[in-house]
Design a protein around this motif. Structure first.
Motif, short mmCIF file in Angstrom:
data_model
loop_
_atom_site.label_atom_id
_atom_site.label_comp_id
_atom_site.label_asym_id
_atom_site.label_seq_id
_atom_site.Cartn_x
_atom_site.Cartn_y
_atom_site.Cartn_z
N HIS A 172 -15.65 11.49 24.78
CA HIS A 172 -15.83 10.04 24.91
C HIS A 172 -16.14 9.71 26.36
CE1 HIS A 172 -15.66 5.99 23.46
NE2 HIS A 172 -14.64 5.64 24.22
N VAL A 194 -10.63 3.88 24.12
CA VAL A 194 -10.04 4.98 23.36
C VAL A 194 -9.19 4.45 22.21
CG1 VAL A 194 -8.42 6.92 23.48
CG2 VAL A 194 -10.11 6.60 25.29
N ARG A 198 -9.63 5.47 18.39
CA ARG A 198 -8.53 6.03 17.60
C ARG A 198 -8.26 5.19 16.37
NH1 ARG A 198 -3.70 7.26 21.70
NH2 ARG A 198 -2.79 8.21 19.84
N LEU A 207 -12.29 13.27 27.87
CA LEU A 207 -12.76 12.00 28.40
C LEU A 207 -13.67 12.29 29.60
CD1 LEU A 207 -9.70 9.57 28.60
CD2 LEU A 207 -11.66 9.44 27.06
N CYS A 227 -4.15 7.84 26.92
CA CYS A 227 -5.25 8.13 25.99
C CYS A 227 -5.01 9.38 25.17
CB CYS A 227 -6.57 8.25 26.75
SG CYS A 227 -7.06 6.73 27.59
#
Length: 542
Positions: A172, A194, A198, A207, A227
């Motif tokens: 991400h 995030v 999720r 990340l 995260c």
């Protein structure tokens, strides 16, 4: 079996998912792995072919004639693997295929729904044709939370469960902004992004955090904690001087090691970044510089000319010089004398485009280059405008023009209604649909022996990518050649002009195709290498 890496974005768009994907692909390739990159675009257009460059930037064309997202250009330049029509898909294409199946009765009367029909179609696209690859990188366009992207996020979530354990990794890419008034870097945008991801059911493994300054270790730990990502998997993605420094920068931050660790791969082949460090050194320490003027119609959005910019950089690499670009809106030359704008540049490039706006300005630029012996490179529309200029001012055809702009007394450039593609005859009408109806993809061309362009290529047969609807009218060839404009390249049957040049000029070449699409940092296109070399010679005269 191939392993899959899904790259998503959050917070804002234009963070560089395409470059990040391409750079990761290059790193894996530098370890000896076979890599494929694919782009999933959530917009409803069937392809970017009819989208304005102001909306979408460059439309990148593949050998097999697909009009695709500009990120596929990054994929090709970084990995050297030619993309094809199966490397880019849009919501529009997915729905087009599903509706066609529903109309044929393929669903046997069942209700057609986003889940499972749309998501299944996306998954089938992602998984198709990957037997020859070790890693498949799939970039999801847009940002998490976009309503149009939900079917794609759902599809890759499902794939995480359906693929064998250890065969899917999620990356991400987010933004960590610096708030000047507070003097702080903020992790909250990434945390919220995030959280959104999720909530869809996807937990990122890695990340990548875009930031314009060093991220303190404390902030990396904070992102790791909030995260639910390993601290080592929080990868800073800093700005660099050149996009070709990105693979090196990401490796220094441990991206490729974290990806391999996420897959549980140990004993991976050693990394060889020597060619990337060589490119980086050349770009950082050029032996000189030249200035090229690009006379375009979309100069306020540089992404409209992304491949062109990079091809000029590659030409500079081939000659070990820095290429500086002067961006000039072509409409200016319809009102002003081009001399003050162009007298100090070392080369003039007129790129592709559509429509009448700015056309006369491009013709004026071609005339200046011809008269003042400045290296000129006309690409697609730029070649057509150079031919019209020569017809008017060398051959005396005062009414020379293009039927793209309306009826023309002397249609030196006209609508192409029929041409050969392999063993097929392609036919078009003036009032037909616009999408996918141009001469698209790779076509062969025959170059005259002894012509400048044949010497540049070192060959008399070439294959280049096209994207255009209008052609130079071959019936004007004799008059134009008698005036000094040589038709140095044509289609193999001799009916379609592919290249023109002027013999008594330092460097004046027009091509109907788009050579910038095939240029690579490690394999600069010969036309761009030659054009920049001519600009170097011009710089010694200015």
């Amino acid at each position: 079996m191939a392993r899959y890496i899904f790259i998503t974005g959050g917070v804002v768009s234009s963070l560089g998912k395409g470059l990040a994907s391409a750079a990761l692909g290059a790193l894996l390739q530098a370890r000896g792995y076979r890599v494929r990159l694919r782009k999933l675009d959530p917009y409803l257009n069937v392809d970017p072919g009819t989208m304005s460059p102001y909306q979408h930037g460059e439309c990148f064309v593949t050998d097999d004639g697909a009009e695709t997202d500009l990120d596929l250009g990054h994929y090709e330049r970084f990995t050297g693997r030619p993309a094809n029509k199966m490397d880019n898909i849009t919501t529009g294409r997915i729905y087009q295929d599903i509706i066609a199946k529903e109309r044929r009765g393929d669903y046997l009367g069942g209700t057609v729904q986003v889940i499972p029909h749309v998501t299944d179609a996306i998954k089938a696209f992602v998984l198709d044709g990957n037997d020859d690859y070790d890693f498949v990188l799939c970039e999801i366009g847009g940002t998490v939370g976009d309503i149009e992207g939900l079917p794609f996020f759902e599809a890759i979530r499902q794939l995480g469960n359906e693929l064998p354990r250890g065969h899917a990794v999620y990356i991400h890419l987010t933004l960590m902004p610096f708030i000047a008034t507070a003097g702080e870097l903020k992790t909250k945008p990434t945390q919220h992004s995030v959280k959104e991801l999720r909530s869809i059911g996807i937990q990122p493994d890695i990340l990548m955090v875009r930031c314009d300054r060093k991220i303190p270790d404390s902030e990396r730990r904070k992102l790791s904690l909030f995260c639910n990502v390993r601290e080592g998997a929080v990868i800073p993605a800093y700005d660099v001087k050149s996009i070709y420094d990105v693979p090196i920068a990401y490796h220094k931050e441990g991206l490729d090691d974290e990806v391999l660790a996420a897959f549980g791969i140990t004993g991976a082949p050693a990394l060889d970044l020597s060619r990337w460090t060589g490119i980086s050194e050349t770009l950082a320490n050029p032996e000189g510089e030249v200035t090229i003027a690009i006379i375009g119609k979309y100069t306020v959005l540089k992404d409209a000319y992304k491949s062109l910019i990079e091809a000029l950089v590659h030409g500079g690499i081939a000659n070990n010089v820095r290429v500086n670009i002067e961006w000039i809106e072509s409409e200016i030359f319809e009102k002003e004398d081009p001399t003050p704008w162009l007298e100090s540049v070392h080369g003039i490039l007129v790129p592709g485009g559509f429509g009448e706006r700015g056309a006369e300005g491009k013709i004026a630029a071609a005339r200046f280059a011809r008269l003042h012996k400045v290296p000129y490179f006309g690409i697609c529309f730029g070649m057509q405008m150079a031919v019209i200029e020569a017809a008017r001012n060398l051959a005396g055809i005062a009414d020379a023009n293009s039927t793209e702009f309306g009826e023309a007394a002397e249609p030196v450039v006209g609508l192409m209604t029929e041409w050969s593609k392999g063993n097929q005859i392609e036919v078009r009408r003036a009032d037909g649909e616009l999408g996918g109806t141009m001469r698209l993809g790779a076509y062969p061309a025959r170059l005259q022996k002894g012509s400048r362009i044949s010497d540049i290529y070192g060959s008399e047969m070439i294959s280049e990518r096209h994207r255009h609807r209008y052609e130079v009218n071959i019936s004007y060839r004799e008059r134009l050649e008698q005036a000094g404009l040589r038709f140095a390249g044509t289609s193999p049957d001799g009916l379609l002009p592919e290249t023109v040049e002027i013999d008594d000029h330092p460097w004046f070449i027009g091509v109907q195709y788009h050579p910038e699409l095939k240029s690579r940092p490690f394999e600069p296109h010969p036309l761009f290498a030659s054009f920049v070399a001519a600009a170097i010679e011009q710089s010694r005269l200015v």
